[in-house]
Write an enzyme that holds these catalytic residues in place. Structure first.
Site, PDB file in Angstrom:
ATOM      1  N   THR A 103      27.203  16.002   6.756  1.00 20.61           N
ATOM      2  CA  THR A 103      28.038  15.232   7.679  1.00 20.61           C
ATOM      3  C   THR A 103      28.290  16.025   8.958  1.00 20.61           C
ATOM      4  OG1 THR A 103      29.097  14.170   5.802  1.00 20.61           O
ATOM      5  CG2 THR A 103      30.255  14.029   7.900  1.00 20.61           C
TER       6      THR A 103
ATOM      7  N   HIS B  37      25.416  15.663  11.118  1.00 23.81           N
ATOM      8  CA  HIS B  37      25.468  14.372  11.832  1.00 23.81           C
ATOM      9  C   HIS B  37      26.403  14.465  13.046  1.00 23.81           C
ATOM     10  CE1 HIS B  37      22.964  11.675   9.491  1.00 23.81           C
ATOM     11  NE2 HIS B  37      23.460  12.172   8.375  1.00 23.81           N
TER      12      HIS B  37
END
Lengths: 341, 341
Positions: A39, A42
């Site tokens: 994450t 990202h």
């Protein structure tokens, strides 16, 4: 103490960690280690700019020591070792009322929607901290957050001793699921195509199949006397994984969807009907999954240090993310030592 | 007594029903009614020629009266009213050993892989017969087989009083699921595009939405205070149904796959993960589903006669199948009166 600030557009800047005195119900911890999660990658790539406000510190897989506590916090004291459960649910929506605090639509994901752990000092809601024993292995403890994803997934998969489990995709979560399944007494086959991940999974003692070289379906049915797998974990997020997941289970078997699929996939719904599979979406974790992950870390039977590819100071964040994105390093899990500048 | 023989290539011939004395463990019944199932239509169209040997009598939704029993059959006697559970499992494979006799890979589906019920006299394995009360409504009882599909599906969907259920597709099975869900105390919304099925579902007292006219997603979320449905039954077998099924459930909700999808479909696996859905394949039935269907028929609260579009003698089979295939008649369920020539 330093902090790494995400500035947007694949850039971190290094600055001072702001020491924020804890308000009522808060605690300030000194972060020991914070793991780099997919994450966070990202975030680095700009995929989550709509959810945060640069410059912002990110990171949510954190373990550390309590420095001070705010008003009303009675169950923690300075010096306590703690791990954060970074998902703060609203508590009032239909999901929360049913106990699904892990999938609350208004979930505050600390480290994304508010300041994160790639810094030395971190002030957080105290009710999200789990206390750890003083003698806990802090490197192992740094993996409690992803390990709780795995204990959640394995719980949803209803894995019990003697089950035959297949893990499709041996990234950090798949590898942790494999470890948790084995700890439950299950037989585990890991499916992976990446050579360094195949190597690591074998070093961890797993039976690993590269489905681009070996007929995985035949292998699983051969290994199970023609029955098929009890539980399949889909952790690839690919069409190949979506194809494979409905070919491997036994009649009445279970498929746990762990990967975040970017797009809808072709799925053999007829196989789900014909062999009465149950397909289970499993996301995040709740308190009991953290408790189970902490129990496993405290027991100390899982070789979690083998999943830690490197431990780096905050100042090396930029190069670390560039290496991950560039594929230069075959990292499994990198920990940021937030106490080290 | 007459019999309808499937000759292949969309042709039935009418001949005599062979009176076969029951062997050990068998019973011979005089068939009262046998329902026409979608599977029989597939046979008529030649889709199942690989599983049967023309000329062959087909049909498996049968109710009748015991005429004679073979050696060793002690729990049935001439005159007993009975319904057949037409799936005969091997009993020894991994599926059967786990109790999944409904999805045994070697399943003998009586009426397909052996002679069926569109005839006056039918000799079958006695252990597949369920005894009915003498005063049972035999037209209602003729629907026990498809009703057992519905009780199986609703059981797998874990429907309880107060649940909000959506049925996607109101053919015979969808309509029976709607009735069973309502009987459980659930609120039911039926989604259907066919005008005559919409009309029938409304006559049965259901809240019916035509998704080509009304925003079904908005409707369901409005009706549930923004939560979504507890259980969605996918009974359309279409891409539209596969799209809709992941849009309607609440977080943690259930999707029961009932339709036989001819091809893989695009499925939003991310929604299954994100809202932690459970997708459950449900096929056929086991003994307890029959017991529940029989209980519902004996209780007599379900208006099953409204699902019976017509009752016709064996001699009208050819025209009946032609009408169904040609779409000339809006049949829900046609019963063949196997006692009438």
């Amino acid at each position: 103490m330093k902090a790494a600030y995400y500035e947007g557009n694949k850039r971190f800047s290094i600055g001072e960690s702001k020491v924020i005195p804890p308000g009522p119900g808060q605690a300030r911890m000194e972060v020991a280690y914070a793991g780099v999660c997919g994450t966070d990658v990202h975030v680095f790539l700009g995929h989550m700019d709509h959810r945060l406000t640069p410059p912002q510190v990110v990171g949510h897989e954190a373990v550390g020591t309590i420095a001070e506590v705010g008003q009303g916090v009675t169950d923690l004291k300075p010096g306590d070792r703690v791990v954060l459960r970074p998902t703060d649910a609203c508590g009032t929506c239909p999901s929360c009322k049913r106990g699904h605090i892990n999938i609350c639509p208004k979930l505050n994901f600390i480290g994304i929607t508010s300041a994160g752990a790639f810094q030395g000092s971190w002030t957080v809601p105290a009710h999200l901290l789990h206390k750890l024993p003083d003698d806990v292995n802090m490197v192992h403890a740094a993996l409690i957050e992803p390990l709780a994803v795995a204990t959640h997934d394995v719980r949803y998969g209803q894995v019990t001793a003697g089950d035959f489990c297949v893990i499709l995709g041996a990234g950090p979560i798949g590898m942790l699921e494999a470890l948790v399944c084995r700890e439950k007494g299950a037989t585990v086959v890991v499916s992976e195509v990446n050579a360094s991940r195949v190597k690591l999974a074998r070093e961890l003692g797993f039976d690993v199949v590269n489905p681009s070289e070996t007929d995985l379906v035949k292998y699983v049915f051969d290994q199970t006397g023609g029955a098929g797998a009890d539980v399949v974990f889909e952790v690839t997020g690919t069409q190949a994984g979506a194809d494979m997941m409905t070919k491997l289970p036994r009649t009445g078997g279970r498929i746990v969807i762990v990967a975040i699929f970017a797009d809808p996939m072709m799925v053999d719904l007829r196989a789900i009907l014909w062999r009465e599979y149950t397909v289970i979406g499993a996301r995040n974790y709740v308190k009991e999954d953290y408790d189970e992950a902490i129990r496993l870390v405290v027991e100390g039977n899982l070789p979690l240090e083998k999943l830690v590819s490197d431990i780096r100071p905050v100042s090396r964040i930029q190069e670390t993310f560039e290496e991950i994105v560039g594929g230069k390093a075959d990292f499994m899990k990198v920990l940021i030592d937030s106490s080290a500048d």
